[in-house]
Write a protein that holds these residues in place. Structure first.
Motif, PDB file in Angstrom:
ATOM      1  N   GLY A  68     -90.658  41.091  72.240  1.00  0.00           N
ATOM      2  CA  GLY A  68     -90.192  40.252  73.336  1.00  0.00           C
ATOM      3  C   GLY A  68     -88.689  40.076  73.435  1.00  0.00           C
ATOM      4  N   PRO A  69     -88.006  39.711  72.351  1.00  0.00           N
ATOM      5  CA  PRO A  69     -86.576  39.424  72.459  1.00  0.00           C
ATOM      6  C   PRO A  69     -85.734  40.592  72.959  1.00  0.00           C
ATOM      7  CG  PRO A  69     -87.473  38.535  70.419  1.00  0.00           C
ATOM      8  CD  PRO A  69     -88.545  39.396  71.020  1.00  0.00           C
ATOM      9  N   ASP A  70     -86.133  41.813  72.643  1.00  0.00           N
ATOM     10  CA  ASP A  70     -85.326  42.976  73.029  1.00  0.00           C
ATOM     11  C   ASP A  70     -85.919  43.751  74.203  1.00  0.00           C
ATOM     12  OD1 ASP A  70     -83.517  42.514  70.901  1.00  0.00           O
ATOM     13  OD2 ASP A  70     -84.897  43.506  69.509  1.00  0.00           O
ATOM     14  N   SER A  71     -87.004  43.257  74.769  1.00  0.00           N
ATOM     15  CA  SER A  71     -87.700  43.999  75.816  1.00  0.00           C
ATOM     16  C   SER A  71     -87.119  43.696  77.196  1.00  0.00           C
ATOM     17  CB  SER A  71     -89.193  43.647  75.806  1.00  0.00           C
ATOM     18  OG  SER A  71     -89.857  44.256  76.889  1.00  0.00           O
ATOM     19  N   GLU A  72     -87.132  44.697  78.051  1.00  0.00           N
ATOM     20  CA  GLU A  72     -86.719  44.505  79.434  1.00  0.00           C
ATOM     21  C   GLU A  72     -87.901  44.105  80.312  1.00  0.00           C
ATOM     22  OE1 GLU A  72     -84.782  48.041  80.757  1.00  0.00           O
ATOM     23  OE2 GLU A  72     -83.117  47.865  79.337  1.00  0.00           O
ATOM     24  N   LEU A  73     -89.090  44.042  79.731  1.00  0.00           N
ATOM     25  CA  LEU A  73     -90.276  43.647  80.473  1.00  0.00           C
ATOM     26  C   LEU A  73     -90.285  42.133  80.683  1.00  0.00           C
ATOM     27  CD1 LEU A  73     -92.859  45.865  78.560  1.00  0.00           C
ATOM     28  CD2 LEU A  73     -91.961  46.261  80.862  1.00  0.00           C
ATOM     29  N   THR A  74     -91.060  41.702  81.658  1.00  0.00           N
ATOM     30  CA  THR A  74     -91.206  40.276  81.938  1.00  0.00           C
ATOM     31  C   THR A  74     -92.401  39.735  81.163  1.00  0.00           C
ATOM     32  OG1 THR A  74     -90.297  40.556  84.167  1.00  0.00           O
ATOM     33  CG2 THR A  74     -91.565  38.549  83.735  1.00  0.00           C
ATOM     34  N   TRP A  75     -92.154  38.796  80.273  1.00  0.00           N
ATOM     35  CA  TRP A  75     -93.201  38.237  79.429  1.00  0.00           C
ATOM     36  C   TRP A  75     -93.698  36.917  80.001  1.00  0.00           C
ATOM     37  CZ3 TRP A  75     -94.894  40.260  74.567  1.00  0.00           C
ATOM     38  CH2 TRP A  75     -94.291  41.472  74.218  1.00  0.00           C
ATOM     39  N   VAL A  76     -95.005  36.746  79.961  1.00  0.00           N
ATOM     40  CA  VAL A  76     -95.644  35.489  80.351  1.00  0.00           C
ATOM     41  C   VAL A  76     -96.219  34.894  79.074  1.00  0.00           C
ATOM     42  CG1 VAL A  76     -97.430  34.406  81.757  1.00  0.00           C
ATOM     43  CG2 VAL A  76     -96.181  36.394  82.646  1.00  0.00           C
ATOM     44  N   THR A  77     -95.626  33.826  78.603  1.00  0.00           N
ATOM     45  CA  THR A  77     -95.969  33.304  77.272  1.00  0.00           C
ATOM     46  C   THR A  77     -96.645  31.940  77.321  1.00  0.00           C
ATOM     47  OG1 THR A  77     -93.757  32.337  77.047  1.00  0.00           O
ATOM     48  CG2 THR A  77     -94.078  34.579  76.196  1.00  0.00           C
ATOM     49  N   ASP A  78     -97.039  31.493  78.518  1.00  0.00           N
ATOM     50  CA  ASP A  78     -97.579  30.136  78.625  1.00  0.00           C
ATOM     51  C   ASP A  78     -99.099  30.081  78.668  1.00  0.00           C
ATOM     52  OD1 ASP A  78     -97.762  31.305  81.107  1.00  0.00           O
ATOM     53  OD2 ASP A  78     -97.040  29.572  82.228  1.00  0.00           O
ATOM     54  N   GLU A  79     -99.757  31.189  78.264  1.00  0.00           N
ATOM     55  CA  GLU A  79    -101.211  31.131  78.212  1.00  0.00           C
ATOM     56  C   GLU A  79    -101.651  30.159  77.132  1.00  0.00           C
ATOM     57  OE1 GLU A  79    -103.198  34.532  75.808  1.00  0.00           O
ATOM     58  OE2 GLU A  79    -101.461  35.449  76.785  1.00  0.00           O
ATOM     59  N   GLN A  80    -102.800  29.555  77.349  1.00  0.00           N
ATOM     60  CA  GLN A  80    -103.330  28.601  76.390  1.00  0.00           C
ATOM     61  C   GLN A  80    -103.831  29.345  75.162  1.00  0.00           C
ATOM     62  OE1 GLN A  80    -106.106  25.856  78.142  1.00  0.00           O
ATOM     63  NE2 GLN A  80    -106.926  25.212  76.149  1.00  0.00           N
ATOM     64  N   VAL A  81    -103.304  29.023  73.994  1.00  0.00           N
ATOM     65  CA  VAL A  81    -103.692  29.697  72.759  1.00  0.00           C
ATOM     66  C   VAL A  81    -105.178  29.481  72.496  1.00  0.00           C
ATOM     67  CG1 VAL A  81    -103.332  29.824  70.274  1.00  0.00           C
ATOM     68  CG2 VAL A  81    -101.377  29.468  71.786  1.00  0.00           C
ATOM     69  N   GLY A  82    -105.861  30.557  72.112  1.00  0.00           N
ATOM     70  CA  GLY A  82    -107.276  30.471  71.801  1.00  0.00           C
ATOM     71  C   GLY A  82    -108.193  30.716  72.970  1.00  0.00           C
ATOM     72  N   THR A  83    -107.633  31.106  74.112  1.00  0.00           N
ATOM     73  CA  THR A  83    -108.462  31.338  75.298  1.00  0.00           C
ATOM     74  C   THR A  83    -108.772  32.816  75.515  1.00  0.00           C
ATOM     75  OG1 THR A  83    -106.466  31.293  76.684  1.00  0.00           O
ATOM     76  CG2 THR A  83    -107.715  29.250  76.479  1.00  0.00           C
ATOM     77  N   GLY A  84    -108.321  33.681  74.616  1.00  0.00           N
ATOM     78  CA  GLY A  84    -108.681  35.088  74.679  1.00  0.00           C
ATOM     79  C   GLY A  84    -108.086  35.813  75.870  1.00  0.00           C
ATOM     80  N   PRO A  85    -108.627  36.987  76.174  1.00  0.00           N
ATOM     81  CA  PRO A  85    -108.116  37.775  77.301  1.00  0.00           C
ATOM     82  C   PRO A  85    -108.160  37.029  78.629  1.00  0.00           C
ATOM     83  CG  PRO A  85    -109.558  39.117  75.935  1.00  0.00           C
ATOM     84  CD  PRO A  85    -109.686  37.705  75.433  1.00  0.00           C
ATOM     85  N   LEU A  86    -109.189  36.215  78.821  1.00  0.00           N
ATOM     86  CA  LEU A  86    -109.301  35.487  80.087  1.00  0.00           C
ATOM     87  C   LEU A  86    -108.121  34.545  80.283  1.00  0.00           C
ATOM     88  CD1 LEU A  86    -110.876  34.903  82.643  1.00  0.00           C
ATOM     89  CD2 LEU A  86    -112.280  33.269  81.354  1.00  0.00           C
ATOM     90  N   GLY A  87    -107.714  33.873  79.204  1.00  0.00           N
ATOM     91  CA  GLY A  87    -106.551  32.998  79.302  1.00  0.00           C
ATOM     92  C   GLY A  87    -105.283  33.761  79.642  1.00  0.00           C
TER      93      GLY A  87
END
Length: 201
Positions: free
Chosen positions: A66-85
């Motif tokens: 993440g820190p060095d990536s040029e991609l857009t990261w979405v990090t606000d998913e609820q932990v423990g909700t799996g792929p659906l989250g």
């Protein structure tokens, strides 16, 4: 290949898994001399914009790439909700970016192709909220196109603690598509899978 991005189609790569069988984070695995995440992002970026990576801020994938990536990261998913989250969090971000739908894929599909997206798009007409690949008698919910209009139903499932993608597909109008090249759906769950795929490639 000339890039032919589809208007209103975002890309979502789910990179929040724990990779227990692999023993290390799949997103950072080397494939063709680069992290697998970058290879997948380049492939789907031929049709999708923006390309979003869904992973909790606490994930190994985000820590390593993440820190060095040029991609857009979405990090606000609820932990423990799996792929659906992850889908819900990133699909919401795609909606905010003006997308009408998003191609969703896992971070362990190194052979995924823009041609797969084309085949799924052709089936995205009329009523379906979601179009997924179906091959070998098996659904591939992490290789599909999800309309943002499916968000309310999917958000409700996450709020209820639902983890199963099969139940998520049942909660929306889902269309299944047989794909012309099953190799696009080849995933790597363990080191032996990666070794075998490298030999074939």
């Amino acid at each position: 290949m000339t890039e032919q991005r589809q208007h209103g189609l975002a890309g979502i790569i789910l990179a929040g898994g724990r990779s227990r069988r692999m023993g290390q984070d799949k997103a950072s695995l080397e494939w063709e001399g680069r992290p697998m995440l970058d290879v997948i992002a380049e492939s789907i970026g031929q049709r999708c914009s923006p390309v979003l990576v869904a992973a909790p801020a606490s994930s190994q994938a985000f820590a390593e790439l993440g820190p060095d990536s040029e991609l857009t990261w979405v990090t606000d998913e609820q932990v423990g909700t799996g792929p659906l989250g992850g889908i819900v969090a990133a699909l919401s971000a795609a909606k905010d970016a003006g997308a009408a739908a998003a191609f969703v894929c896992a971070t362990d599909l190194p052979l995924v192709s823009a041609d797969l997206i084309d085949e799924l798009l052709r089936a995205l007409t009329g009523s379906p909220d979601v179009v997924i690949a179906h091959e070998g008698g098996r659904d591939h919910p992490l290789a599909g196109i999800y309309r943002v209009r499916a968000l309310p139903a999917l958000e409700e499932l996450v709020a209820q603690g639902e983890l199963l993608m099969t139940n998520a597909l049942d909660a929306v109008v889902t269309h299944r598509v047989g794909v012309s090249d099953p190799r696009w759906l080849t995933n790597v769950d363990a080191p032996e899978d990666l070794h075998r795929l490298r030999e074939l490639a």
